[in-house]
Write an enzyme that holds these catalytic residues in place. Structure first.
Site, mmCIF file in Angstrom:
data_model
loop_
_atom_site.group_PDB
_atom_site.id
_atom_site.type_symbol
_atom_site.label_atom_id
_atom_site.label_comp_id
_atom_site.label_asym_id
_atom_site.label_seq_id
_atom_site.Cartn_x
_atom_site.Cartn_y
_atom_site.Cartn_z
ATOM 1 N N ASP A 147 2.256 -3.576 -9.562
ATOM 2 C CA ASP A 147 2.026 -4.908 -10.099
ATOM 3 C C ASP A 147 2.450 -4.994 -11.560
ATOM 4 O OD1 ASP A 147 0.965 -5.268 -7.618
ATOM 5 O OD2 ASP A 147 -1.116 -5.403 -8.292
ATOM 6 N N HIS A 172 0.826 -1.215 0.000
ATOM 7 C CA HIS A 172 0.000 0.000 0.000
ATOM 8 C C HIS A 172 0.861 1.266 0.000
ATOM 9 C CE1 HIS A 172 -4.119 -1.682 0.430
ATOM 10 N NE2 HIS A 172 -3.443 -2.713 0.890
#
Length: 386
Positions: free
Chosen positions: A176, A36
Site C-alpha cells: 500500500d 495477500h
C-alpha cells in the site's frame, strides 16, 4: 485536488490558529491484482488513484507533535521525546506512528522540532483503497522534508509499513505504501515484495476505452482484527512446512506436495497465494503483450481464489462481482484485505452507467446497504502541493 488543499489549509488554521508552512498529499491505491501476496514476499500490481489524503504542516519551536483532522474533533498530541509505538492509539496512531517509525531511519526524536499537522482526505475509509497508507505516506513525505532526512521513497514506504505494523498493530505488507509513494499517471506499480524492486507498468485503460469501476460495498473491515492475522498465520505455517522463509519460494508445481503435507485449510490458503503470484506475473505479461482488454479472466480467477481458498470475501462483494460480470465488465474481483470493502470491475466506458444501475438494483433486491460506485484513474504518487 485543489479542494483538498484548501480544506486542509482552512482546517489547519481553524485547529491551530495560524497558516501551515506546507501542504503534502498522497493517494489511496487500488490493487489491480495480487492480494495477500505482499507479506508473503510475493508480487503485487497496485496503482495510485485520484483520491488523496492531504497533510498540512507547520513546525513548532518545541518538541510537541499535534495532529488534527477533518474526520474527528479530537486533537491528539504527544511530546516527541516520549513518543513510542505503545504510546499512540486510535486514528492518530497512523500519523504519530509515522513520526515514531522515522526514528528507525535517522530521525532523532530527542532533538527534532515538533509540528502541527492537519489531515483531510477523500479516500474512502474501510473500502480497501488504503486510506491508512495515504495518511502514512503524506505525513512521512512531509516530515522527511521538514526534518531534512533525505530518505528515498522506497525507505518511506518501509516507514509507513513499520508504523502500521508496530504502532497501529495491523500485520500488513509494504504494497500500500509503495503504491502511494511510487505511483505514476496511467500506470501500475509492479512490485517484488521480496527485493522491493518496483517497475512502472503502463495500463493503457483510457486508450482501450476502459474504466476501472470501484464498487464500495460499505461493509467496513478492520485489518487489525482476527481474520487478516489468522490468514497471515496460515501462510507462515505453510512456509514452515516447506522449510522456506516465505510462500514466495513456492511455485504452482509445489501444490501437489502441499496438498499432501498440509491440512486442508492451510493448503487452500497456500494455494491462493501461490496461484495469485502467478496471476500477477501473467497479468503484467498480458498487459505488455496484448493490452488491458485481455486481463479479464485473470481478475475473475483472482476473485474465485479469494472467495473459495482464502475465504476473505463476503456476500456483498460476491454480489458486486457477479453483477458486474453479468453487465459488461471484462473482469471483476474484490480488492484489498477482504472481509468487506470494495470490488473492482474493469469495464468498457460505454457500459459503466448500466453496470452501476444493475449493481445498485441487485443490492437493493438483497436489502444490502447502498453501495458507493465511482470510477478511479491511475494517478501520481505522493507529492508536495504547496
Amino acid at each position: 485536488m485543489s479542494d483538498g488543499i484548501e480544506r486542509a489549509t482552512e482546517g489547519f488554521v481553524s485547529a491551530f490558529g495560524s497558516a501551515p508552512e506546507g501542504v503534502w498529499s498522497a493517494p489511496g491505491r487500488v490493487n489491480l491484482i495480487g492480494e495477500h501476496t505482499d507479506y508473503n514476499e510475493g508480487f503485487v500490481l497496485p496503482f495510485a488513484i485520484d483520491r488523496r489524503t492531504v497533510a498540512a504542516l507547520a513546525q513548532r519551536d518545541d518538541s510537541l507533535l499535534r495532529v488534527a483532522s477533518s474526520f474527528t474533533d479530537e486533537v491528539a498530541e504527544i511530546d516527541l521525546r516520549s513518543l513510542t509505538a505503545d504510546a499512540v492509539s486510535g486514528w492518530s496512531a497512523y500519523p504519530l506512528g509515522v513520526a515514531w517509525a522515522l526514528s528507525a531511519y535517522g530521525a532523532d526524536l530527542a532533538s527534532a522540532p515538533g509540528a502541527d499537522i492537519y489531515i483531510d482526505s477523500d479516500v474512502p475509509v474501510g473500502a480497501g483503497l488504503s486510506s491508512s497508507a495515504a495518511i502514512e505516506s503524506s505525513v512521512a513525505l512531509a516530515l522527511d522534508e521538514v526534518w531534512e532526512l533525505g530518505l528515498s521513497r522506497e525507505t518511506l514506504a518501509k516507514v509507513g509499513q513499520k508504523a502500521e505494523n508496530e504502532a497501529v498493530g495491523a500485520p500488513t505488507g509494504i504494497m500500500d505504501q509503495s503504491a502511494s509513494l511510487l505511483g505514476r499517471e496511467d500506470a501500475a506499480v509492479f512490485l517484488d515484495c521480496r527485493s522491493l524492486d518496483a517497475e512502472v507498468v503502463p495500463l493503457g485503460f483510457r486508450e482501450a476505452g476502459l474504466e476501472l469501476v470501484i464498487i464500495d460495498t460499505n461493509v467496513k473491515h478492520e485489518h487489525s482484527t482476527g481474520g487478516y492475522a489468522s490468514r497471515r498465520a496460515s501462510c507462515e505455517r505453510g512456509a514452515a512446512a516447506f522449510e522456506v522463509p516465505s510462500l514466495r519460494y513456492l511455485s504452482v508445481d509445489d501444490l501437489d506436495r502441499a496438498q499432501q503435507i498440509l491440512d486442508d485449510e492451510t493448503f487452500r490458503r497456500v494455494r491462493h497465494v501461490v496461484t495469485e503470484n502467478q496471476r500477477v506475473l501473467d497479468t503484467v505479461r498480458t498487459l505488455r503483450e496484448q493490452g488491458p482488454r485481455a486481463i479479464g479472466a485473470l481478475l475473475d480467477a483472482s476473485h474465485v481464489s479469494m472467495r473459495d481458498d482464502f475465504e476473505i470475501s463476503v456476500p456483498e462483494l460476491d454480489l458486486a462481482v457477479e453483477t458486474a460480470q453479468a453487465n459488461g465488465a471484462i473482469g471483476a474481483r474484490m480488492t484489498g484485505g477482504g472481509f468487506g470493502g470494495a470490488a473492482i470491475a474493469l469495464t468498457p466506458a460505454e457500459l459503466v452507467a448500466d453496470l452501476t444501475t444493475a449493481v445498485v438494483d441487485a443490492f437493493a433486491a438483497k436489502e444490502y446497504a447502498v453501495p458507493a460506485i465511482f470510477v478511479v484513474n491511475a494517478a501520481e504518487g505522493a507529492r508536495r502541493d504547496r
